[in-house]
Design an enzyme around this catalytic site. Structure first.
Site, mmCIF file in Angstrom:
data_model
loop_
_atom_site.group_PDB
_atom_site.id
_atom_site.type_symbol
_atom_site.label_atom_id
_atom_site.label_comp_id
_atom_site.label_asym_id
_atom_site.label_seq_id
_atom_site.Cartn_x
_atom_site.Cartn_y
_atom_site.Cartn_z
ATOM 1 N N GLY A 1 17.822 -91.862 -115.920
ATOM 2 C CA GLY A 1 16.481 -92.089 -115.353
ATOM 3 C C GLY A 1 15.600 -92.796 -116.372
ATOM 4 N N THR B 1 25.942 -90.402 -118.926
ATOM 5 C CA THR B 1 26.888 -90.741 -117.862
ATOM 6 C C THR B 1 27.232 -92.229 -117.861
ATOM 7 O OG1 THR B 1 25.845 -89.015 -116.566
ATOM 8 C CG2 THR B 1 27.241 -90.542 -115.356
ATOM 9 N N GLU C 1 23.167 -83.069 -114.186
ATOM 10 C CA GLU C 1 23.453 -82.166 -115.323
ATOM 11 C C GLU C 1 24.637 -81.262 -115.066
ATOM 12 O OE1 GLU C 1 22.638 -82.443 -118.274
ATOM 13 O OE2 GLU C 1 21.269 -84.028 -117.679
HETATM 14 C C1 LIG Z 1 19.597 -88.325 -109.245
HETATM 15 C C2 LIG Z 1 20.513 -88.367 -110.434
HETATM 16 C C3 LIG Z 1 19.946 -88.514 -111.701
HETATM 17 C C4 LIG Z 1 20.787 -88.589 -112.833
HETATM 18 N N1 LIG Z 1 20.223 -88.766 -114.068
HETATM 19 C C5 LIG Z 1 21.028 -88.918 -115.164
HETATM 20 C C6 LIG Z 1 20.466 -89.174 -116.468
HETATM 21 O O1 LIG Z 1 19.238 -89.248 -116.646
HETATM 22 N N2 LIG Z 1 21.300 -89.356 -117.528
HETATM 23 C C7 LIG Z 1 22.662 -89.283 -117.377
HETATM 24 O O2 LIG Z 1 23.373 -89.478 -118.372
HETATM 25 N N3 LIG Z 1 23.238 -89.025 -116.154
HETATM 26 C C8 LIG Z 1 22.453 -88.837 -115.054
HETATM 27 N N4 LIG Z 1 23.014 -88.577 -113.814
HETATM 28 C C9 LIG Z 1 24.464 -88.470 -113.683
HETATM 29 C C10 LIG Z 1 24.954 -87.050 -113.417
HETATM 30 O O3 LIG Z 1 24.760 -86.239 -114.562
HETATM 31 C C11 LIG Z 1 26.420 -87.096 -112.973
HETATM 32 O O4 LIG Z 1 26.454 -87.798 -111.742
HETATM 33 C C12 LIG Z 1 26.978 -85.699 -112.808
HETATM 34 O O5 LIG Z 1 27.179 -85.109 -114.075
HETATM 35 C C13 LIG Z 1 28.305 -85.686 -112.025
HETATM 36 O O6 LIG Z 1 29.237 -86.501 -112.626
HETATM 37 P P1 LIG Z 1 30.052 -87.606 -111.779
HETATM 38 O O7 LIG Z 1 29.057 -88.467 -111.069
HETATM 39 O O8 LIG Z 1 31.015 -88.244 -112.716
HETATM 40 O O9 LIG Z 1 30.838 -86.774 -110.699
HETATM 41 P P2 LIG Z 1 32.418 -86.717 -110.510
HETATM 42 O O10 LIG Z 1 33.031 -86.059 -111.697
HETATM 43 O O11 LIG Z 1 32.927 -88.062 -110.147
HETATM 44 O O12 LIG Z 1 32.520 -85.720 -109.277
HETATM 45 C C14 LIG Z 1 33.181 -86.045 -108.044
HETATM 46 C C15 LIG Z 1 33.899 -84.802 -107.486
HETATM 47 O O13 LIG Z 1 34.976 -84.449 -108.351
HETATM 48 C C16 LIG Z 1 34.922 -83.057 -108.659
HETATM 49 N N5 LIG Z 1 35.443 -82.856 -110.040
HETATM 50 C C17 LIG Z 1 35.265 -83.665 -111.118
HETATM 51 N N6 LIG Z 1 35.864 -83.135 -112.199
HETATM 52 C C18 LIG Z 1 36.423 -81.967 -111.804
HETATM 53 C C19 LIG Z 1 37.165 -80.942 -112.471
HETATM 54 N N7 LIG Z 1 37.428 -81.014 -113.784
HETATM 55 N N8 LIG Z 1 37.566 -79.871 -111.746
HETATM 56 C C20 LIG Z 1 37.297 -79.770 -110.430
HETATM 57 N N9 LIG Z 1 36.574 -80.706 -109.743
HETATM 58 C C21 LIG Z 1 36.158 -81.786 -110.427
HETATM 59 C C22 LIG Z 1 33.438 -82.689 -108.551
HETATM 60 O O14 LIG Z 1 33.286 -81.298 -108.290
HETATM 61 C C23 LIG Z 1 32.988 -83.578 -107.375
HETATM 62 O O15 LIG Z 1 33.270 -82.893 -106.172
HETATM 63 C C24 LIG Z 1 22.204 -88.486 -112.670
HETATM 64 C C25 LIG Z 1 22.757 -88.329 -111.385
HETATM 65 C C26 LIG Z 1 21.930 -88.258 -110.278
HETATM 66 C C27 LIG Z 1 22.553 -88.092 -108.919
#
Ligand SMILES: Cc1cc2nc3c(=O)[nH]c(=O)nc-3n(C[C@H](O)[C@H](O)[C@H](O)COP(=O)(O)OP(=O)(O)OC[C@H]3O[C@@H](n4cnc5c(N)ncnc54)[C@H](O)[C@@H]3O)c2cc1C
Length: 432
Positions: A149, A110, A392
């Site tokens: 993490g 991410t 994930e």
């Molecule tokens: C506690 C925690 C630990 C984590 N650990 C790791 C890690 O170890 N390594 C790593 O790489 N990442 C990690 N992450 C990141 C995590 O994998 C991402 O936050 C997650 O995949 C969601 O992506 P985003 O934050 O870009 O959400 P966004 O895509 O910004 O989502 C925001 C909103 O947009 C909507 N949305 C986005 N795209 C679409 C679509 N195509 N169609 C419809 N709706 C959509 C979603 O449903 C959501 O409501 C972690 C996150 C957390 C919270």
């Protein structure tokens, strides 16, 4: 010696009572929480080696310790990432170092700008023919790795997911092994900037971090080349489906189904015990107050959670069995069931974590005011559940991915097209 034996003899808790106790945790600062969790991780890893614990033993101890391991990513994503993405030679090189904790790793996918849209990730790994190296770069603020993490403080290495670029052409996302910190003094390696992303709603025992790569060079051999490789001279060869690079994410989704179930099990257990001991309201004058469990409305709150916790436990086990079977096929070069595994694990991860989050909150409320206290345990379950709906793969996006595959297979089935591998809607062909 197996974990069960150690627990039966109470060696574990009497010997390490201070280290493993949960009592002090709510009173610790973020750094103290992290330090206490690192100490736990290190002790458990020592014990694991000393007693030759198996993966099943580690699963049991992780449950007992409520997954309070600062270095959990090392086990859940870094080692599995090497196993799934590395060639035999790369596994022979990196796994012994990781398994003996000479290196500690994370999985960095991410970015600040993109999580869901993997194709939108901006980190590049550009092949340099002259030096036979890759140059890793996060060109903009939005491209810095954000969230992994164990990245903030702990890790010495990372599997970095980046777009492979050769002669200006992009060749998809691949994993690259990058050393983050010196093995001598733990300082960042040249060209790297990293740190902790700050306090979170929960999981403050884990140092989720950020990482900026400024044209960092790594040897060509550090590209994990099980599914695709780049030869000396820069020829790209796809060896397996490009989707195989997401095998580590699928594994973690399957694990999340289990973790979420554990959270629901704990919460429903707390809710039932509380409801049995808590007395409130006298129904007949002069009689003792009722156990709140005797109220139908309370039963309506806690019993579905208990039932769901059992059902989800079986579901989690069968999902893990499916994963192991399909992964064994993938290792033999047969990817025909990968799409179905992806659809099932994504859909179940989303459904189960959504359901568990709702039910854990109901369990928390069913403990009245005490459910708002961290010491109840159930409040922490609630916060833990909240992360599971996002990590994930955000749940809405996972539902859509599962639906897309099922609709595709359904249309194929209706048109009597033979779809490769197993699929959930195959029964439609026989129903016609
Ligand atoms: C506690 C925690 C630990 C984590 N650990 C790791 C890690 O170890 N390594 C790593 O790489 N990442 C990690 N992450 C990141 C995590 O994998 C991402 O936050 C997650 O995949 C969601 O992506 P985003 O934050 O870009 O959400 P966004 O895509 O910004 O989502 C925001 C909103 O947009 C909507 N949305 C986005 N795209 C679409 C679509 N195509 N169609 C419809 N709706 C959509 C979603 O449903 C959501 O409501 C972690 C996150 C957390 C919270």
């Amino acid at each position: 010696m197996k974990v069960e034996v150690i627990l039966q003899e109470q060696l574990f808790f009497t010997k390490y009572v201070d280290l493993f106790s949960f009592k002090k945790r709510p009173f610790l600062s973020k750094s103290e929480t992290y330090e206490a969790s690192v100490a736990k991780s290190v002790k458990v890893f020592e014990l694991m080696r000393e007693h030759n614990w198996s993966e099943a033993d580690m699963d049991l101890i992780s449950k007992i310790l409520n997954y309070d391991f600062a270095l959990s990513l090392h086990h859940t994503m870094f080692i599995p990432g090497i196993e799934r993405l590395g060639t035999d030679e790369q596994k022979a090189k990196w796994l012994p170092l990781a398994q003996s904790y000479q290196i500690v790793g994370t999985y960095a996918q991410t970015e600040l700008g993109h999580g869901t849209n993997l194709l939108g990730l901006e980190t590049t790994a550009t092949y340099d023919r002259d030096s036979d190296e890759f140059v890793l770069n996060t060109p903009r603020l939005s491209s810095m790795k954000w969230w992994p993490g164990g990245l903030g403080k702990s890790s010495t290495h990372a599997i970095i997911l980046a777009h492979l670029v050769i002669d200006g052409e992009k060749y998809g996302m691949h994993g690259f092994m990058v050393q983050l910190r010196s093995l001598e003094d733990h300082m960042p390696m040249p060209g790297l900037k990293m740190g902790d992303i700050g306090p979170k709603l929960g999981a403050n025992n884990v140092d989720n971090g950020f990482l900026i790569l400024n044209k960092v060079r790594i040897p060509r051999d550090n590209m994990l080349m099980r599914n695709a490789r780049v030869t000396r001279g820069g020829k790209f060869q796809q060896l397996s489906t490009s989707k195989a690079n997401y095998a580590t994410m699928v594994l973690v989704r399957v694990k999340i189904i289990g973790w979420s179930t554990d959270t629901l099990r704990q919460a429903s257990c707390v809710a039932v015990r509380y409801s049995a001991t808590r007395r409130q309201t006298t129904l007949k004058p002069g009689t003792p107050e009722q156990q709140v469990l005797d109220f139908q409305t309370q039963q309506f709150k806690v019993t579905p959670s208990v039932a769901a916790a059992y059902a989800c436990s079986f579901l989690a086990q069968s999902m893990l069995t499916l994963y192991k079977r399909v992964f064994a096929e993938i290792v033999k070069g047969n990817n025909s069931n990968l799409a179905e595994l992806h659809a099932q694990s994504a859909g179940l991860k989303a459904f189960l974590t959504d359901m568990a989050t709702g039910m854990v909150e109901v369990c928390r409320r069913s403990c009245g005011g005490h459910g708002y206290l961290v010491s109840s345990g159930v409040a922490e379950n609630m916060v833990g559940s909240l992360a599971m709906v996002t990590v994930e793969g955000e749940n809405t996006v996972l539902y859509l991915q599962t639906a897309r595959l099922h609709v595709k297979n359904m249309l194929g089935s209706l048109a009597m097209v033979t779809v490769e591998g197993e699929n959930t809607v195959l029964y439609l062909q026989t129903a016609l």
